[in-house]
Design an enzyme around this catalytic site. Structure first.
Site, PDB file in Angstrom:
ATOM      1  N   CYS A 131     -22.899  -6.800   1.887  1.00 17.62           N
ATOM      2  CA  CYS A 131     -22.017  -5.633   1.968  1.00 17.62           C
ATOM      3  C   CYS A 131     -22.681  -4.403   1.345  1.00 17.62           C
ATOM      4  CB  CYS A 131     -20.665  -5.923   1.329  1.00 17.62           C
ATOM      5  SG  CYS A 131     -20.718  -6.445  -0.403  1.00 17.62           S
ATOM      6  N   CYS A 165     -25.248 -13.113  -2.658  1.00 17.17           N
ATOM      7  CA  CYS A 165     -25.184 -12.317  -1.427  1.00 17.17           C
ATOM      8  C   CYS A 165     -24.964 -10.833  -1.734  1.00 17.17           C
ATOM      9  CB  CYS A 165     -24.052 -12.828  -0.537  1.00 17.17           C
ATOM     10  SG  CYS A 165     -23.867 -11.925   1.021  1.00 17.17           S
ATOM     11  N   CYS A 197     -17.612   6.903   0.611  1.00 20.79           N
ATOM     12  CA  CYS A 197     -17.083   5.886   1.521  1.00 20.79           C
ATOM     13  C   CYS A 197     -16.567   6.536   2.808  1.00 20.79           C
ATOM     14  CB  CYS A 197     -15.959   5.117   0.834  1.00 20.79           C
ATOM     15  SG  CYS A 197     -15.165   3.889   1.879  1.00 20.79           S
ATOM     16  N   CYS A 243     -19.057 -15.200  -3.946  1.00 17.25           N
ATOM     17  CA  CYS A 243     -20.039 -14.316  -3.308  1.00 17.25           C
ATOM     18  C   CYS A 243     -21.471 -14.729  -3.644  1.00 17.25           C
ATOM     19  CB  CYS A 243     -19.814 -12.861  -3.735  1.00 17.25           C
ATOM     20  SG  CYS A 243     -18.382 -12.084  -2.953  1.00 17.25           S
ATOM     21  N   CYS A 275     -23.719  -0.901   3.835  1.00 14.03           N
ATOM     22  CA  CYS A 275     -22.898   0.314   3.741  1.00 14.03           C
ATOM     23  C   CYS A 275     -23.700   1.528   4.219  1.00 14.03           C
ATOM     24  CB  CYS A 275     -22.440   0.536   2.302  1.00 14.03           C
ATOM     25  SG  CYS A 275     -21.389   2.007   2.103  1.00 14.03           S
ATOM     26  N   CYS A 301     -20.027  -9.639   6.455  1.00 14.33           N
ATOM     27  CA  CYS A 301     -19.686 -10.638   5.438  1.00 14.33           C
ATOM     28  C   CYS A 301     -19.651 -12.050   6.029  1.00 14.33           C
ATOM     29  CB  CYS A 301     -18.332 -10.313   4.818  1.00 14.33           C
ATOM     30  SG  CYS A 301     -17.834 -11.500   3.536  1.00 14.33           S
ATOM     31  N   ASP A 355       0.832  -1.204   0.000  1.00 14.82           N
ATOM     32  CA  ASP A 355       0.000   0.000   0.000  1.00 14.82           C
ATOM     33  C   ASP A 355       0.868   1.256   0.000  1.00 14.82           C
ATOM     34  OD1 ASP A 355      -2.375   1.420   0.009  1.00 14.82           O
ATOM     35  OD2 ASP A 355      -2.552   1.435   2.192  1.00 14.82           O
ATOM     36  N   CYS A 387     -18.907  -3.233   5.916  1.00 15.39           N
ATOM     37  CA  CYS A 387     -19.025  -4.194   4.820  1.00 15.39           C
ATOM     38  C   CYS A 387     -18.272  -5.488   5.118  1.00 15.39           C
ATOM     39  CB  CYS A 387     -18.552  -3.586   3.502  1.00 15.39           C
ATOM     40  SG  CYS A 387     -16.808  -3.132   3.460  1.00 15.39           S
ATOM     41  N   CYS A 397     -14.012   2.462   8.388  1.00 17.31           N
ATOM     42  CA  CYS A 397     -15.323   1.823   8.526  1.00 17.31           C
ATOM     43  C   CYS A 397     -15.158   0.346   8.208  1.00 17.31           C
ATOM     44  CB  CYS A 397     -16.311   2.467   7.558  1.00 17.31           C
ATOM     45  SG  CYS A 397     -17.974   1.756   7.605  1.00 17.31           S
TER      46      CYS A 397
END
Length: 365
Positions: free
Chosen positions: A213, A210, A233, A207, A217, A267, A153, A263, A260
């Site tokens: 998420c 589903c 976001c 996924c 939010c 899950c 990152d 989401c 946050c």
């Protein structure tokens, strides 16, 4: 332009395992260093380029100008580091354990408490993960000479795309990487190498139908499966945004003062998340239980002292107060909340003053 780190091997070493045997050894060394999994990705990702360009064209990156500045280089590892043939992807768990995750909902449901994203409760993951990746790259170099550079990152790298292609997991509808064995509570890192390693297989999407998420939010930032409008976001609003948080979104933020997790908390795959063994990722300075009033009272000096070595440090004291002011504006009215806000009403920073005034107005309505 980034260059490889050139490693000199000790006398008598080198010329070891190659191909699949080397990948097996890399997996073993990675486990010894605490990594949950590693994969090997190619460096050509034309489909990812199309998706990134569409996301940028939609303006979903908001004020993150660096996303547009680096453009398609993010999807072209060999342009970022010339000579790259493969990317070794790695996963390091940060999940603080079942007690912390059960308390996460309790924190979100208590408007007097401050909610900090679980990944930021401890020390800055960049340093921890980077050092671990360097050790892995050096260990590979003791077996086979190679040129390498590590990232976490910290550069224009399409981390989720690389991790997906290398089989560490699949991209969830919230755009984060998901693993059947580990959920999503982990950090990603990469080793760019000039070794021509065999690729590991990508996984299929699990996924299904589903939409948990998307439904959870708070601000509706997941505008469609696999598409996040960063401008809505909460992680972007409380971390990346430098100016004022849009007033229409402030009530939706609740008590989330840094990042946050909604989401991820909802899950189903996070039932399988692995508790982290990393002491550096454990909560520090009571951030997992602090009240908004308590944190809002921190001076510049206290913030600098307690947030040293934390990912929160980089947003600075003023934006920290901005976020907390929004949380206090959403809190239940009480003498302590109003008094805390009033004490900052004449703050030197206009960004803080404006958010404090907004928050005070919420308690006068």
């Amino acid at each position: 332009m980034a260059q490889f780190d050139h490693q000199k091997l000790p006398a008598g070493q080198g010329g070891g395992a190659t191909g699949a045997a080397l990948v097996d050894k890399i997996r073993a060394w990675a486990r010894e260093l605490g990594f949950g999994a590693i994969g090997i990705a190619d460096i050509h990702h034309p489909e990812a380029e199309q998706g990134l360009q569409a996301w940028l064209d939609a303006g979903y990156h908001g004020q993150m100008d660096y996303m547009a500045k680096h453009g398609m280089r993010r999807c072209r590892p060999a342009e970022l580091v010339p000579g790259t043939r493969r990317v070794i992807t790695a996963r390091l768990d940060y999940w603080p354990g079942q007690d912390q995750m059960m308390d996460a909902r309790g924190q979100l449901d208590d408007p007097q408490r401050a909610y900090v994203s679980r990944y930021a409760l401890g020390r800055d993951y960049h340093k921890v993960l980077r050092q671990r990746l360097k050790k892995l790259a050096e260990r590979i170099g003791q077996e086979v000479p190679h040129q390498w550079r590590v990232f976490t990152d910290s550069a224009p790298v399409a981390e989720v795309e690389l991790a997906t292609r290398s089989g560490l997991g699949w991209r969830g509808k919230h755009s984060l990487l998901l693993s059947r064995e580990a959920g999503s509570y982990f950090f990603l890192g990469e080793i760019f190498t000039d070794l021509d390693l065999p690729l590991t297989d990508a996984l299929s999407d699990h996924c299904g139908q589903c939409t948990a998420c998307l439904d959870s939010c708070p601000t509706g930032a997941i505008v469609a499966p696999y598409q996040v409008d960063a401008r809505r976001c909460i992680s972007y609003l409380t971390i990346e945004l430098h100016g004022a948080i849009p007033e229409a979104l402030r009530p939706l933020i609740g008590n989330r003062v840094y990042g946050c997790d909604d989401c991820q908390l909802c899950c189903p795959w996070n039932r399988f998340a692995h508790p982290s063994a990393e002491e550096d990722f454990m909560p520090r300075h009571g951030l997992d239980a602090a009240t908004l009033v308590e944190l809002f009272g921190w001076s510049v000096e206290t913030f600098a002292e307690r947030m040293a070595g934390s990912p929160i440090y980089r947003i600075g004291h003023a934006r920290w107060l901005r976020n907390l002011a929004v949380g206090l504006g959403n809190a239940a009215t009480s003498e302590s909340v109003v008094a805390a806000l009033a004490a900052r009403a004449d703050h030197d920073d206009p960004l803080v003053r404006e958010h404090v005034q907004w928050a005070l107005a919420q308690h006068q309505a």
